[in-house]
Design an enzyme around this catalytic site. Sequence first.
Site, PDB file in Angstrom:
ATOM      1  N   ALA A   1       0.848  -1.198   0.000  1.00  0.00           N
ATOM      2  CA  ALA A   1       0.000   0.000   0.000  1.00  0.00           C
ATOM      3  C   ALA A   1       0.880   1.243   0.000  1.00  0.00           C
ATOM      4  CB  ALA A   1      -0.906  -0.007   1.234  1.00  0.00           C
ATOM      5  N   CYS A   2       0.314   2.339  -0.406  1.00  0.00           N
ATOM      6  CA  CYS A   2       0.988   3.626  -0.443  1.00  0.00           C
ATOM      7  C   CYS A   2       1.540   3.945   0.958  1.00  0.00           C
ATOM      8  CB  CYS A   2      -0.014   4.694  -0.873  1.00  0.00           C
ATOM      9  SG  CYS A   2       0.684   6.306  -1.128  1.00  0.00           S
ATOM     10  N   PRO A   3       2.756   4.369   1.091  1.00  0.00           N
ATOM     11  CA  PRO A   3       3.724   4.803   0.090  1.00  0.00           C
ATOM     12  C   PRO A   3       4.714   3.722  -0.321  1.00  0.00           C
ATOM     13  CG  PRO A   3       4.550   5.461   2.208  1.00  0.00           C
ATOM     14  CD  PRO A   3       3.231   4.726   2.446  1.00  0.00           C
TER      15      PRO A   3
ATOM     16  N   ASP B   1       1.426   9.039  -7.935  1.00  0.00           N
ATOM     17  CA  ASP B   1       2.540   9.386  -7.043  1.00  0.00           C
ATOM     18  C   ASP B   1       3.885   9.317  -7.752  1.00  0.00           C
ATOM     19  OD1 ASP B   1       0.673   9.682  -5.040  1.00  0.00           O
ATOM     20  OD2 ASP B   1       1.132   7.769  -4.065  1.00  0.00           O
TER      21      ASP B   1
ATOM     22  N   ASP C   1      -1.623  -0.853  -6.230  1.00  0.00           N
ATOM     23  CA  ASP C   1      -2.208   0.347  -5.629  1.00  0.00           C
ATOM     24  C   ASP C   1      -2.507   1.352  -6.742  1.00  0.00           C
ATOM     25  OD1 ASP C   1      -2.734   2.781  -4.372  1.00  0.00           O
ATOM     26  OD2 ASP C   1      -1.233   2.472  -2.812  1.00  0.00           O
TER      27      ASP C   1
END
Length: 88
Positions: A25-27, A58, A52
């Site tokens: 998952a982010c980041p 991003d 994601d």
Amino acid sequence: MTTVLPETDLAALAADAVVDARGAACPGPLLEAKKGMGTVAVGSVLELWSTDPQTKIDVHAWSDKVGHEFLGHLTADGYERIFIRRVK
């Protein structure tokens, strides 16, 4: 820097390194891309795999900020393939 290539060109592109960040998952995927970029030579292409949906946004913003070349992304079977060329 952004140079979004047509999907046919991206599909034919042979990346110099692949970073598999599927399931992170982010980041996480962005951090993996940053680490991976350090493993390829200037002018080389890094391919990042991510599940994601925010990652392509991003990574595009990060590439522009630090001066790498965002080449685009392709949708694969349940994940996205994101392509970045190391510029410096």
